[in-house]
Scaffold this motif. Structure first.
Motif, PDB file in Angstrom:
ATOM      1  N   CYS A 133      -6.383   0.743   1.105  1.00 43.73           N
ATOM      2  CA  CYS A 133      -5.134   0.254   0.516  1.00 43.73           C
ATOM      3  C   CYS A 133      -4.035   0.357   1.563  1.00 43.73           C
TER       4      CYS A 133
ATOM      5  N   HIS B 228       1.809  -4.442  -1.223  1.00 39.17           N
ATOM      6  CA  HIS B 228       0.561  -3.743  -0.928  1.00 39.17           C
ATOM      7  C   HIS B 228      -0.610  -4.710  -0.962  1.00 39.17           C
ATOM      8  N   CYS B 229      -1.714  -4.261  -0.352  1.00 38.59           N
ATOM      9  CA  CYS B 229      -2.908  -5.088  -0.260  1.00 38.59           C
ATOM     10  C   CYS B 229      -4.131  -4.175  -0.235  1.00 38.59           C
ATOM     11  N   THR B 230      -5.205  -4.576  -0.898  1.00 44.28           N
ATOM     12  CA  THR B 230      -6.451  -3.817  -0.922  1.00 44.28           C
ATOM     13  C   THR B 230      -7.509  -4.600  -0.167  1.00 44.28           C
TER      14      THR B 230
ATOM     15  N   LYS C 227     -12.695   1.213  -0.417  1.00 42.60           N
ATOM     16  CA  LYS C 227     -11.603   0.277  -0.164  1.00 42.60           C
ATOM     17  C   LYS C 227     -10.528   0.941   0.676  1.00 42.60           C
TER      18      LYS C 227
ATOM     19  N   ASN D   1     -10.475  11.550  -0.755  1.00 42.71           N
ATOM     20  CA  ASN D   1      -9.836  10.388  -0.149  1.00 42.71           C
ATOM     21  C   ASN D   1      -8.877  10.863   0.935  1.00 42.71           C
TER      22      ASN D   1
ATOM     23  N   ARG E 198     -11.591  -4.542   1.418  1.00 45.90           N
ATOM     24  CA  ARG E 198     -12.908  -3.930   1.279  1.00 45.90           C
ATOM     25  C   ARG E 198     -13.850  -4.445   2.365  1.00 45.90           C
TER      26      ARG E 198
ATOM     27  N   ALA F 283     -12.091  -3.874   6.117  1.00 44.07           N
ATOM     28  CA  ALA F 283     -11.441  -2.585   5.898  1.00 44.07           C
ATOM     29  C   ALA F 283     -11.749  -1.621   7.042  1.00 44.07           C
TER      30      ALA F 283
ATOM     31  N   THR G 246      -4.311  -8.671   7.212  1.00 49.36           N
ATOM     32  CA  THR G 246      -5.487  -8.648   6.343  1.00 49.36           C
ATOM     33  C   THR G 246      -6.083 -10.020   6.038  1.00 49.36           C
TER      34      THR G 246
ATOM     35  N   ASN H 178       0.080  -0.282   2.314  1.00 46.40           N
ATOM     36  CA  ASN H 178       1.328  -0.351   1.571  1.00 46.40           C
ATOM     37  C   ASN H 178       2.503  -0.369   2.547  1.00 46.40           C
TER      38      ASN H 178
END
Length: 175
Positions: free
Chosen positions: A21, A71-73, A19, A104, A75, A79, A44, A23
């Motif tokens: 992330c 924030h947003c995730t 994923k 990471n 995948r 991504a 996104t 921010n």
């Protein structure tokens, strides 16, 4: 049995992006925070989440439980597309300090308009943080509830594995 170079590599060792992330920390609630949320939603195509302050900091005039960041995730393919846009801004060059010991990595972009979003004077310009979480096939074993287990020492991702993946897959350079 004769093994070729392709079959000798273990497919369970392949790294992939689990994923991404994103921010944007504004430091205050209100209009600036909602405009930052619009930026993330435009980037996104997802509804972003708001983060609250955990402590009161008088010098910054931040109160506890006040919304200060968004924030947003993301995948999958989306991504990878957003990560490529962010790395293009950084010219595919990251520092060794950008990579964590757990495999990471993250970096920051100072202006969101560099990512290809058109500038809107009513919104302004925001910087944002990118953080990429890497995984391998089989990492779900540690997360599942029924018959869960630990990830073996040989299967864990290290800083060196991710740096090698970044150099080969993303054609990036590490300084």
């Amino acid at each position: 049995m004769a093994e070729s170079a392709e079959s000798s590599q273990n497919v369970m060792q392949n790294l992939r992006i689990e994923k991404l992330c994103l921010n944007i920390c504004v430091g205050e609630s209100g209009d600036r925070l909602t405009r930052a949320a619009k930026v993330l939603q435009a980037l996104t195509d997802q509804e972003p989440c708001f983060s609250k302050a955990t402590h009161t900091i008088r010098t910054f005039s931040i109160r506890r439980n006040e919304k200060i960041a968004v924030h947003c995730t993301v995948r999958g393919k989306k991504a990878e597309e957003i990560l490529n846009a962010g790395l293009k801004v950084k010219e595919y060059e990251l520092s060794k300090r950008n990579f964590s010991d757990t495999g990471n990595f993250g970096f920051g972009v100072e202006e969101h308009i560099d990512l290809g979003i058109k500038y809107d004077p009513s919104i302004g310009i925001y910087g944002m943080d990118f953080f990429v979480i890497m995984s391998r096939p089989g990492f779900r074993v540690a997360k599942k509830k029924h018959k869960g287990s630990k990830i073996g020492k040989k299967h864990r991702i290290t800083k060196e594995h991710t740096m090698k993946w970044f150099s080969n897959t993303m054609d990036g350079s590490i300084r």
